[in-house]
Design a protein around this motif. Structure first.
Motif, PDB file in Angstrom:
ATOM      1  N   PHE A  41       0.885  -1.071  -0.145  1.00  0.00           N
ATOM      2  CA  PHE A  41      -0.466  -0.357   0.449  1.00  0.00           C
ATOM      3  C   PHE A  41       0.481   1.226   0.568  1.00  0.00           C
ATOM      4  CE2 PHE A  41      -1.934   3.431   2.396  1.00  0.00           C
ATOM      5  CZ  PHE A  41      -2.975   4.110   1.755  1.00  0.00           C
ATOM      6  N   PHE A  42       1.759   1.416   0.416  1.00  0.00           N
ATOM      7  CA  PHE A  42       2.550   2.492   0.758  1.00  0.00           C
ATOM      8  C   PHE A  42       3.538   3.231  -0.504  1.00  0.00           C
ATOM      9  CE2 PHE A  42       2.890   1.890   6.062  1.00  0.00           C
ATOM     10  CZ  PHE A  42       1.940   3.059   5.585  1.00  0.00           C
ATOM     11  N   ARG A  43       3.889   1.854  -1.079  1.00  0.00           N
ATOM     12  CA  ARG A  43       4.550   2.069  -1.934  1.00  0.00           C
ATOM     13  C   ARG A  43       3.624   2.531  -3.447  1.00  0.00           C
ATOM     14  NH1 ARG A  43      10.060  -0.992  -2.587  1.00  0.00           N
ATOM     15  NH2 ARG A  43      11.161  -0.211  -0.810  1.00  0.00           N
ATOM     16  N   GLY A  44       2.728   1.666  -3.363  1.00  0.00           N
ATOM     17  CA  GLY A  44       1.618   2.122  -4.749  1.00  0.00           C
ATOM     18  C   GLY A  44       0.951   3.182  -4.222  1.00  0.00           C
ATOM     19  N   ALA A  45       0.767   3.771  -3.077  1.00  0.00           N
ATOM     20  CA  ALA A  45       0.550   4.929  -3.110  1.00  0.00           C
ATOM     21  C   ALA A  45       1.613   6.332  -3.485  1.00  0.00           C
ATOM     22  CB  ALA A  45      -0.381   5.398  -1.612  1.00  0.00           C
ATOM     23  N   ALA A  46       2.633   5.612  -2.769  1.00  0.00           N
ATOM     24  CA  ALA A  46       4.000   6.969  -3.279  1.00  0.00           C
ATOM     25  C   ALA A  46       3.570   7.324  -5.412  1.00  0.00           C
ATOM     26  CB  ALA A  46       5.317   6.011  -2.936  1.00  0.00           C
ATOM     27  N   LEU A  47       3.487   6.224  -5.470  1.00  0.00           N
ATOM     28  CA  LEU A  47       3.421   5.781  -6.727  1.00  0.00           C
ATOM     29  C   LEU A  47       2.140   6.772  -7.498  1.00  0.00           C
ATOM     30  CD1 LEU A  47       4.904   2.850  -8.223  1.00  0.00           C
ATOM     31  CD2 LEU A  47       6.058   4.324  -7.956  1.00  0.00           C
ATOM     32  N   ALA A  48       0.685   6.270  -6.734  1.00  0.00           N
ATOM     33  CA  ALA A  48      -0.963   7.243  -7.344  1.00  0.00           C
ATOM     34  C   ALA A  48      -0.149   8.256  -7.261  1.00  0.00           C
ATOM     35  CB  ALA A  48      -1.667   5.954  -6.469  1.00  0.00           C
ATOM     36  N   THR A  49       0.137   8.809  -6.065  1.00  0.00           N
ATOM     37  CA  THR A  49      -0.482   9.918  -5.651  1.00  0.00           C
ATOM     38  C   THR A  49       1.092  11.177  -6.589  1.00  0.00           C
ATOM     39  OG1 THR A  49      -0.675   9.653  -3.516  1.00  0.00           O
ATOM     40  CG2 THR A  49       0.509  11.437  -3.820  1.00  0.00           C
ATOM     41  N   TYR A  50       2.334  10.635  -7.318  1.00  0.00           N
ATOM     42  CA  TYR A  50       2.832  11.315  -8.479  1.00  0.00           C
ATOM     43  C   TYR A  50       2.420  11.275  -9.585  1.00  0.00           C
ATOM     44  CZ  TYR A  50       6.300  11.517 -10.646  1.00  0.00           C
ATOM     45  OH  TYR A  50       7.840  12.453 -11.828  1.00  0.00           O
ATOM     46  N   LEU A  51       1.828  10.150  -9.918  1.00  0.00           N
ATOM     47  CA  LEU A  51       0.879   9.594 -11.220  1.00  0.00           C
ATOM     48  C   LEU A  51      -0.265  10.817 -11.629  1.00  0.00           C
ATOM     49  CD1 LEU A  51       1.324   6.224 -11.885  1.00  0.00           C
ATOM     50  CD2 LEU A  51       3.094   7.954 -13.754  1.00  0.00           C
ATOM     51  N   PHE A  52      -1.399  11.015  -9.766  1.00  0.00           N
ATOM     52  CA  PHE A  52      -2.755  11.198 -10.462  1.00  0.00           C
ATOM     53  C   PHE A  52      -2.580  12.086  -9.415  1.00  0.00           C
ATOM     54  CE2 PHE A  52      -2.776   6.808 -11.382  1.00  0.00           C
ATOM     55  CZ  PHE A  52      -2.939   6.535 -12.352  1.00  0.00           C
ATOM     56  N   TRP A  53      -1.995  13.081  -9.061  1.00  0.00           N
ATOM     57  CA  TRP A  53      -1.995  14.516  -8.233  1.00  0.00           C
ATOM     58  C   TRP A  53      -2.277  15.338  -9.180  1.00  0.00           C
ATOM     59  CZ3 TRP A  53      -2.426  15.461  -3.437  1.00  0.00           C
ATOM     60  CH2 TRP A  53      -2.650  16.715  -2.774  1.00  0.00           C
ATOM     61  N   THR A  54      -1.623  15.424 -10.123  1.00  0.00           N
ATOM     62  CA  THR A  54      -2.123  16.684 -10.886  1.00  0.00           C
ATOM     63  C   THR A  54      -3.648  16.903 -11.526  1.00  0.00           C
ATOM     64  OG1 THR A  54      -0.820  15.717 -12.822  1.00  0.00           O
ATOM     65  CG2 THR A  54       0.240  17.078 -11.273  1.00  0.00           C
ATOM     66  N   LEU A  55      -4.249  15.420 -11.438  1.00  0.00           N
ATOM     67  CA  LEU A  55      -5.371  15.741 -12.168  1.00  0.00           C
ATOM     68  C   LEU A  55      -6.439  16.386 -10.954  1.00  0.00           C
ATOM     69  CD1 LEU A  55      -5.329  11.795 -13.423  1.00  0.00           C
ATOM     70  CD2 LEU A  55      -4.863  14.260 -14.621  1.00  0.00           C
TER      71      LEU A  55
END
Length: 216
Positions: A41-55
């Motif tokens: 979860f922590f690793r996936g959350a970091a990746l997801a936040t980086y990828l989709f934050w600007t949306l």
């Protein structure tokens, strides 16, 4: 800096002493489900936040702080908890009285009963997340570099540093403190690919006739 190898320290939850059976007596698919979930979860959350934050938000500062939070939580969990419980390994550093720094790479691999005490599903999840995430951050670094997004590149470098430190530490734990990192990494990837291919080929066809089996 020098390397040292010492026995695993006493743990609040000793490795191998956890309950491996369900109440009905069947082996658990995951012996540590919560730790395994947080490891991913922590690793996936970091990746997801980086990828989709600007949306959803344009604030780089908020994104930076949130990603660093996920990365920090992941670093602590993997270094101190999930590695010990899921694969029986741990790495750490200490400074002796003479001011010399020592890197310690602990592993129960090779001890009697190690294979039976490590849940293969948890070990596969642990190593997959440990290897795949730094590769993903490496791709993001290339994209940020060629896109001249230097502020995002700084964030990616932090992620690579934290993820890479755990990857390096556990490779050393798995193959020995004096092992050649490049050679052992190549051998590890080759063995994982071969093992997955063998498992795929050995799986019975769904159209084959059912057979009577006895579970010991």
């Amino acid at each position: 800096m020098s390397s040292a190898t010492v026995p695993l320290l006493d743990d609040t939850v000793p490795f191998g002493d956890e309950e491996e059976l369900d109440p009905n007596g069947t082996p658990k698919r995951l012996s540590h489900p919560y730790v395994t979930f947080l490891h991913v979860f922590f690793r996936g959350a970091a990746l997801a936040t980086y990828l989709f934050w600007t949306l959803f938000n344009d604030s780089f500062i908020k994104c930076f702080l949130l990603v660093v939070f996920w990365l920090s939580a992941d670093f602590y969990l993997v270094k101190n908890i999930s590695g010990r419980l899921l694969v029986g390994m741990r790495w750490w550093n200490y400074v002796d009285d003479d001011g010399r720094s020592h890197w310690v790479f602990e592993s129960k691999k090779g001890e009697n009963g190690y294979e039976s005490r490590v849940n293969p599903h948890e070990a596969r999840i642990f190593w997959t997340a440990l290897v795949v995430c730094p590769v993903m951050w490496g791709l993001f670094f290339v994209v940020a570099l060629f896109g001249f997004k230097f502020k995002w590149m700084l964030l990616v470098m932090i992620a690579l540093s934290l993820n890479g430190a755990n990857l390096y530490g556990y490779i050393k734990c798995n193959f020995g403190a004096n092992a050649n990192l490049k050679a052992t990494t190549t051998d590890f990837v080759r063995s994982q690919v071969l093992r997955n291919a063998v498992n795929l080929m050995s799986q019975p066809s769904s159209s084959s006739a059912p057979k009577n089996t006895t579970v010991a």
